[in-house]
Design a protein around this motif. Structure first.
Motif, short mmCIF file in Angstrom:
data_model
loop_
_atom_site.label_atom_id
_atom_site.label_comp_id
_atom_site.label_asym_id
_atom_site.label_seq_id
_atom_site.Cartn_x
_atom_site.Cartn_y
_atom_site.Cartn_z
N THR A 109 0.99 -1.34 0.40
CA THR A 109 0.45 0.19 -0.43
C THR A 109 1.27 1.24 0.17
O THR A 109 2.29 1.29 -0.39
CB THR A 109 -0.65 -0.12 0.99
N ILE A 119 -2.47 -0.78 -3.89
CA ILE A 119 -1.12 -0.33 -4.91
C ILE A 119 -1.38 -1.75 -5.79
O ILE A 119 -1.04 -2.88 -5.53
CB ILE A 119 -0.01 -0.07 -4.98
N VAL A 171 2.95 7.57 -7.00
CA VAL A 171 1.98 7.30 -7.60
C VAL A 171 1.04 7.37 -8.46
O VAL A 171 0.57 8.31 -8.06
CB VAL A 171 1.47 5.73 -6.84
N MET A 185 -5.38 2.31 -6.02
CA MET A 185 -4.56 2.86 -7.44
C MET A 185 -4.42 1.55 -8.44
O MET A 185 -3.30 0.74 -8.32
CB MET A 185 -3.50 3.36 -7.29
N LEU A 193 -0.50 2.95 -15.18
CA LEU A 193 -0.16 2.66 -13.43
C LEU A 193 1.34 3.25 -13.21
O LEU A 193 2.12 2.48 -14.18
CB LEU A 193 -0.22 1.85 -13.15
N VAL A 195 4.57 4.05 -11.02
CA VAL A 195 4.90 4.11 -9.68
C VAL A 195 6.75 4.10 -9.91
O VAL A 195 7.43 4.04 -10.30
CB VAL A 195 5.31 2.59 -8.96
#
Length: 308
Positions: A109, A119, A171, A185, A193, A195
């Motif tokens: 997370t 995530i 993120v 997310m 996505l 990160v």
């Protein structure tokens, strides 16, 4: 003719800049999103997920997990991607994937204060932006694992990308409730996505592979192109307003056309009465063109797309 030349030069500059940016591949899109997507708090992201409102947003916080695994340096990892690439000549040419990457992932997370959001690490692809650990050798070093069809003396690169529970991360994604009902997310709205554990400037250097000169040339091309097109539009507008052309307007006498004692009542209006209107119109037109040029520049560079 001159406005057309300026416009053509501006279009050429924009085309060259766009080609340079596209040359970065998917990394260009990731960098563009990192630069423009607005930030929200984790609490706001949770509200969006619970409301079912799809928005592509940016959040920041600390990575956390109840399940971690250690690497050889005893770092508590939550995600690790190992990949191998090869190229025929050392130091020359691009890298070709040797095999599918190996991914080890634990659920994690992103925490901010008392709030946290999961995530979807399984959806990570080109959106992982970290400083990777790399080592090089030759394909023959793989021994029996060396794939057929790849020269034994080709250069081999081992690349390891990872996320640790001691990292602070950024993120980008769409907050939504998953099949299990937990807010997370993930990718969405046609965007990946993303990160990263790096600050924006450092992330851009990683994404460009150190090609700072190319990225600066692209930015300069975009700026020059927008300026030339705006100048061409202004020139064309002034020629249209002045009727006789900009050159004639510049050569016109600054002296008033009405002599002292002349009566301008009843007959045609004096020539200088139209000048203030022309000036106001030109100023307004320049303002409109500046706005249009700015919007075009934002559009070409990706534009803020993180809104509703």
């Amino acid at each position: 003719m001159a406005p057309l030349i300026l416009a053509a030069a501006g279009g050429l500059a924009l085309g060259i800049a766009s080609a340079i940016l596209r040359g970065f591949g998917p990394r260009y899109r990731v960098g563009r999103l990192l630069a423009v997507v607005p930030r929200v708090t984790v609490a706001e992201a949770l509200e969006l997920a619970n409301a079912g409102e799809p928005r592509y947003v940016r959040i920041e916080g600390r990575i956390d997990s109840d399940a971690e695994f250690e690497d050889q340096d005893h770092r508590p990892l939550v995600y690790r991607r190992t990949s191998m690439h090869w190229r025929r000549s050392p130091g020359r040419g691009g890298w070709t994937p040797l095999e599918d990457p190996t991914i080890e992932s634990m659920g994690f997370t992103l925490n901010e204060g008392l709030e946290d959001i999961a995530i979807d690490a399984q959806a990570l692809g080109d959106g992982l932006v970290v400083i990777a650990r790399e080592s090089t050798g030759l394909v023959r070093d793989l021994g029996e694992r060396a794939p057929e069809g790849v020269p034994a003396d080709a250069e081999l690169r081992l690349r390891i990308e990872y996320l640790s529970s001691i990292d602070h991360a950024t993120v980008l994604g769409v907050p939504a409730r998953g099949a299990d009902g937990v807010p997370a997310m993930g990718p969405g709205l046609g965007r990946p996505l993303i990160v990263t554990t790096l600050e924006n400037e450092e992330a851009m250097r990683v994404l460009t592979g150190g090609a700072i000169g190319r990225s600066r040339a692209a930015v300069a091309g975009l700026a020059i192109g927008a300026i030339l097109i705006a100048a061409a539009a202004i020139w064309f507008l002034l020629e249209a307003l002045l009727g006789g052309g900009v050159a004639i307007a510049l050569a016109a006498t600054p002296e008033p056309t009405v002599r002292p004692g002349s009566d301008i009542r009843g007959g045609g209006a004096a020539g200088f009465l139209g000048t203030p209107l022309l000036a106001v119109g030109a100023v307004l037109a320049i303002g409109v063109i500046s706005v249009v040029a700015t919007l075009a520049y934002v559009r070409l560079t990706g534009g803020p797309r993180g809104g509703r």
